[in-house]
Motif scaffolding. Structure first.
Motif, PDB file in Angstrom:
ATOM      1  N   THR A 165     -44.011 -46.440 -34.753  1.00 17.00           N
ATOM      2  CA  THR A 165     -43.652 -47.864 -34.666  1.00 17.00           C
ATOM      3  C   THR A 165     -44.356 -48.562 -33.492  1.00 17.00           C
ATOM      4  OG1 THR A 165     -41.740 -47.306 -33.311  1.00 17.00           O
ATOM      5  CG2 THR A 165     -41.348 -47.509 -35.676  1.00 17.00           C
ATOM      6  N   ALA A 166     -44.897 -47.763 -32.572  1.00 15.68           N
ATOM      7  CA  ALA A 166     -45.603 -48.351 -31.419  1.00 15.68           C
ATOM      8  C   ALA A 166     -47.056 -48.676 -31.770  1.00 15.68           C
ATOM      9  CB  ALA A 166     -45.569 -47.392 -30.237  1.00 15.68           C
ATOM     10  N   LEU A 167     -47.507 -48.159 -32.922  1.00 15.75           N
ATOM     11  CA  LEU A 167     -48.919 -48.324 -33.281  1.00 15.75           C
ATOM     12  C   LEU A 167     -49.173 -49.649 -33.987  1.00 15.75           C
ATOM     13  CD1 LEU A 167     -49.649 -44.734 -34.650  1.00 15.75           C
ATOM     14  CD2 LEU A 167     -50.087 -45.621 -32.353  1.00 15.75           C
ATOM     15  N   LEU A 168     -50.413 -50.134 -33.868  1.00 18.17           N
ATOM     16  CA  LEU A 168     -50.843 -51.342 -34.582  1.00 18.17           C
ATOM     17  C   LEU A 168     -51.675 -50.890 -35.776  1.00 18.17           C
ATOM     18  CD1 LEU A 168     -52.004 -53.518 -31.537  1.00 18.17           C
ATOM     19  CD2 LEU A 168     -49.827 -53.672 -32.783  1.00 18.17           C
ATOM     20  N   TYR A 169     -51.576 -51.641 -36.846  1.00 25.11           N
ATOM     21  CA  TYR A 169     -52.319 -51.278 -38.058  1.00 25.11           C
ATOM     22  C   TYR A 169     -53.228 -52.421 -38.469  1.00 25.11           C
ATOM     23  CZ  TYR A 169     -49.120 -47.402 -38.278  1.00 25.11           C
ATOM     24  OH  TYR A 169     -48.424 -46.271 -37.973  1.00 25.11           O
ATOM     25  N   GLU A 170     -54.413 -52.074 -38.968  1.00 21.84           N
ATOM     26  CA  GLU A 170     -55.299 -53.117 -39.469  1.00 21.84           C
ATOM     27  C   GLU A 170     -55.535 -52.892 -40.958  1.00 21.84           C
ATOM     28  OE1 GLU A 170     -58.880 -55.028 -37.315  1.00 21.84           O
ATOM     29  OE2 GLU A 170     -59.771 -53.830 -38.889  1.00 21.84           O
ATOM     30  N   GLY A 171     -54.921 -53.726 -41.778  1.00 24.55           N
ATOM     31  CA  GLY A 171     -55.102 -53.679 -43.234  1.00 24.55           C
ATOM     32  C   GLY A 171     -54.940 -52.271 -43.767  1.00 24.55           C
ATOM     33  N   THR A 172     -55.900 -51.870 -44.582  1.00 24.20           N
ATOM     34  CA  THR A 172     -55.815 -50.550 -45.219  1.00 24.20           C
ATOM     35  C   THR A 172     -56.547 -49.496 -44.391  1.00 24.20           C
ATOM     36  OG1 THR A 172     -57.765 -51.168 -46.474  1.00 24.20           O
ATOM     37  CG2 THR A 172     -55.630 -51.452 -47.577  1.00 24.20           C
ATOM     38  N   ILE A 173     -57.184 -49.921 -43.302  1.00 23.67           N
ATOM     39  CA  ILE A 173     -58.013 -48.987 -42.518  1.00 23.67           C
ATOM     40  C   ILE A 173     -57.145 -47.928 -41.827  1.00 23.67           C
ATOM     41  CG2 ILE A 173     -59.645 -48.784 -40.589  1.00 23.67           C
ATOM     42  CD1 ILE A 173     -60.604 -51.608 -41.276  1.00 23.67           C
ATOM     43  N   ALA A 218     -54.215 -46.889 -38.574  1.00 24.34           N
ATOM     44  CA  ALA A 218     -53.728 -47.260 -37.247  1.00 24.34           C
ATOM     45  C   ALA A 218     -54.895 -47.502 -36.290  1.00 24.34           C
ATOM     46  CB  ALA A 218     -52.823 -46.172 -36.706  1.00 24.34           C
ATOM     47  N   ASP A 219     -54.713 -48.458 -35.410  1.00 23.49           N
ATOM     48  CA  ASP A 219     -55.689 -48.811 -34.385  1.00 23.49           C
ATOM     49  C   ASP A 219     -55.669 -47.723 -33.299  1.00 23.49           C
ATOM     50  OD1 ASP A 219     -57.005 -49.926 -32.201  1.00 23.49           O
ATOM     51  OD2 ASP A 219     -56.112 -51.917 -32.440  1.00 23.49           O
ATOM     52  N   PRO A 220     -56.826 -47.106 -33.006  1.00 17.90           N
ATOM     53  CA  PRO A 220     -56.835 -45.996 -32.031  1.00 17.90           C
ATOM     54  C   PRO A 220     -56.934 -46.410 -30.559  1.00 17.90           C
ATOM     55  CG  PRO A 220     -59.021 -46.252 -32.978  1.00 17.90           C
ATOM     56  CD  PRO A 220     -58.150 -47.310 -33.620  1.00 17.90           C
ATOM     57  N   HIS A 221     -57.039 -47.720 -30.242  1.00 19.53           N
ATOM     58  CA  HIS A 221     -57.336 -48.138 -28.858  1.00 19.53           C
ATOM     59  C   HIS A 221     -56.092 -48.306 -27.987  1.00 19.53           C
ATOM     60  CE1 HIS A 221     -60.619 -49.578 -31.514  1.00 19.53           C
ATOM     61  NE2 HIS A 221     -61.402 -49.226 -30.525  1.00 19.53           N
ATOM     62  N   PHE A 222     -55.153 -47.365 -28.105  1.00 16.38           N
ATOM     63  CA  PHE A 222     -53.852 -47.538 -27.429  1.00 16.38           C
ATOM     64  C   PHE A 222     -53.920 -47.402 -25.911  1.00 16.38           C
ATOM     65  CE2 PHE A 222     -54.084 -43.405 -29.654  1.00 16.38           C
ATOM     66  CZ  PHE A 222     -54.234 -42.571 -28.565  1.00 16.38           C
ATOM     67  N   TRP A 223     -55.047 -46.929 -25.346  1.00 17.00           N
ATOM     68  CA  TRP A 223     -55.126 -46.790 -23.877  1.00 17.00           C
ATOM     69  C   TRP A 223     -55.041 -48.146 -23.181  1.00 17.00           C
ATOM     70  CZ3 TRP A 223     -58.989 -45.485 -27.297  1.00 17.00           C
ATOM     71  CH2 TRP A 223     -60.136 -46.282 -27.292  1.00 17.00           C
ATOM     72  N   PHE A 224     -55.237 -49.236 -23.938  1.00 16.55           N
ATOM     73  CA  PHE A 224     -55.197 -50.550 -23.298  1.00 16.55           C
ATOM     74  C   PHE A 224     -53.790 -51.100 -23.091  1.00 16.55           C
ATOM     75  CE2 PHE A 224     -59.776 -50.968 -24.451  1.00 16.55           C
ATOM     76  CZ  PHE A 224     -60.209 -51.004 -23.137  1.00 16.55           C
ATOM     77  N   ASP A 225     -52.776 -50.383 -23.566  1.00 15.24           N
ATOM     78  CA  ASP A 225     -51.398 -50.711 -23.195  1.00 15.24           C
ATOM     79  C   ASP A 225     -50.983 -49.626 -22.200  1.00 15.24           C
ATOM     80  OD1 ASP A 225     -48.633 -50.808 -22.942  1.00 15.24           O
ATOM     81  OD2 ASP A 225     -48.286 -51.310 -25.051  1.00 15.24           O
ATOM     82  N   VAL A 226     -50.897 -49.984 -20.927  1.00 15.52           N
ATOM     83  CA  VAL A 226     -50.672 -48.971 -19.887  1.00 15.52           C
ATOM     84  C   VAL A 226     -49.341 -48.229 -20.118  1.00 15.52           C
ATOM     85  CG1 VAL A 226     -50.542 -48.529 -17.400  1.00 15.52           C
ATOM     86  CG2 VAL A 226     -52.107 -50.268 -18.254  1.00 15.52           C
ATOM     87  N   LYS A 227     -48.358 -48.934 -20.687  1.00 15.14           N
ATOM     88  CA  LYS A 227     -47.067 -48.277 -20.981  1.00 15.14           C
ATOM     89  C   LYS A 227     -47.261 -47.142 -22.003  1.00 15.14           C
ATOM     90  CE  LYS A 227     -43.563 -50.775 -19.092  1.00 15.14           C
ATOM     91  NZ  LYS A 227     -42.515 -50.203 -18.258  1.00 15.14           N
ATOM     92  N   LEU A 228     -48.070 -47.398 -23.025  1.00 16.77           N
ATOM     93  CA  LEU A 228     -48.343 -46.347 -24.023  1.00 16.77           C
ATOM     94  C   LEU A 228     -49.151 -45.211 -23.389  1.00 16.77           C
ATOM     95  CD1 LEU A 228     -49.202 -48.319 -27.324  1.00 16.77           C
ATOM     96  CD2 LEU A 228     -47.026 -47.317 -26.629  1.00 16.77           C
ATOM     97  N   TRP A 229     -50.076 -45.587 -22.517  1.00 13.98           N
ATOM     98  CA  TRP A 229     -50.899 -44.568 -21.842  1.00 13.98           C
ATOM     99  C   TRP A 229     -50.027 -43.659 -20.976  1.00 13.98           C
ATOM    100  CZ3 TRP A 229     -55.161 -42.711 -23.398  1.00 13.98           C
ATOM    101  CH2 TRP A 229     -55.997 -41.969 -22.556  1.00 13.98           C
ATOM    102  N   LYS A 230     -48.976 -44.206 -20.405  1.00 15.34           N
ATOM    103  CA  LYS A 230     -48.050 -43.374 -19.619  1.00 15.34           C
ATOM    104  C   LYS A 230     -47.440 -42.287 -20.504  1.00 15.34           C
ATOM    105  CE  LYS A 230     -45.104 -44.994 -16.574  1.00 15.34           C
ATOM    106  NZ  LYS A 230     -44.002 -45.844 -16.056  1.00 15.34           N
ATOM    107  N   GLN A 231     -47.123 -42.660 -21.746  1.00 19.26           N
ATOM    108  CA  GLN A 231     -46.568 -41.665 -22.672  1.00 19.26           C
ATOM    109  C   GLN A 231     -47.614 -40.592 -22.976  1.00 19.26           C
ATOM    110  OE1 GLN A 231     -44.658 -43.306 -26.201  1.00 19.26           O
ATOM    111  NE2 GLN A 231     -44.144 -45.165 -25.079  1.00 19.26           N
TER     112      GLN A 231
END
Ligand SMILES: [Zn+2]
Length: 292
Positions: free
Chosen positions: A105-113, A115-128
């Protein structure tokens, strides 16, 4: 005779080889280094300016992957062509996709492609992600677990401060001007976490080329919204963004180049931008200076 300049031996007690942790991206390498410090040897395959989406695995990479004691990769197909090899290796060896640290649920999705893999740009997610890496390292090296745990806690504090300071910085841009236009959709998590609208010329991967239609779409957006600056990326070619500048110029609309953002790779080693925190700070400063 080999020895390590640290409190702990960085050599594997069984093989007598340095305990080696391999990562795909520099961001992951930096996370591991902040946890293990000098207690292990850390190697990252993808250096400054390298685009992971289009990265071609070399024979040397395969050898390094096979010899490493542990491997951490981003996952969600960031590593493009290397993804299948890593997934295969993960079935039998200590090879981990750090995206497994995150709730779907924390992931972003783009259409049918997907989940978006660039999660390091949310520092809170990077902490996880850092917590996940630390846990795997502690399991693999119980003799160093307490040391790793201490380092992790200290680093988490630094990341928490970073998160807060980036949020404050981005909020200083007037809401109307808070639009980030970049070469590809690497900043979706950044936009969501720090409340800035993001628009990428290409999608979440750089594999597909962008067309004239995409360029025109961005040119129209810049004109309609009267956007002050657009941004290049250090790991993506400037070509299409230069076409956007040209498109704007054809309409007599002036838009500045806000600078280069570190998107999918760290800066040069031994510079501030060569670390994860430095990369995030440099991006935030570049964005604020150009859009404020
Ligand atoms: Zn990317």
């Amino acid at each position: 005779m080999f020895f390590c300049l640290s409190l702990f031996s960085c050599f594997d007690p069984v093989t007598e080889e340095p305990f080696t942790i391999l990562t795909t991206t520099g961001m992951l390498g930096d996370a591991v280094k902040n946890i293990v410090k000098e207690d292990a040897h850390v190697v990252s395959l993808m250096g400054p300016g390298i685009d992971p989406h289009t990265y071609q695995t070399t024979q040397k990479d395969v050898q390094q992957l096979m010899h490493a004691h542990m491997v951490f990769y981003n996952g969600l197909d960031l590593e493009g062509k290397m993804s299948n090899l890593l997934k295969e290796m993960a079935k039998e060896r200590k090879v981990y996709a750090v995206s497994d640290a995150l709730d779907k649920t924390a992931l972003l999705y783009e259409g049918t492609i997907g989940a978006d893999p660039h999660f390091w740009f949310d520092v809170k997610l990077w902490k996880q992600v850092v917590g996940f890496i630390s846990q795997k390292l502690q399991e693999a090296r119980p003799e160093s677990a307490a040391y790793y745990q201490n380092n992790t806690l200290a680093y988490m504090e630094i990341l928490e401060q970073l998160h807060k300071s980036v949020a404050t910085q981005i909020q200083s841009i007037p809401a109307k001007q808070r639009v980030l236009i970049t070469a590809h959709d690497a900043f979706g998590y950044f936009g969501k976490a720090y409340n800035i609208e993001v628009v990428g010329l290409q999608g979440i991967s750089t594999v597909a080329e962008c067309g004239l239609k995409d360029i025109n779409r961005i040119v129209q957006l810049i004109r309609e919204r009267n956007i002050k600056a657009i941004f290049f990326e250090t790991s993506v070619s400037d070509k299409s963004m230069r076409a956007v500048l040209e498109g704007c110029a054809n309409y007599g609309h002036k838009v500045a180049v806000g600078g280069y953002l570190y998107s999918d790779a760290l800066g040069a080693p031994d510079t501030l931008e060569g670390t994860y925190c430095g990369m995030i700070k440099a991006n935030a400063t570049t964005i604020v200076n150009a859009l404020k």
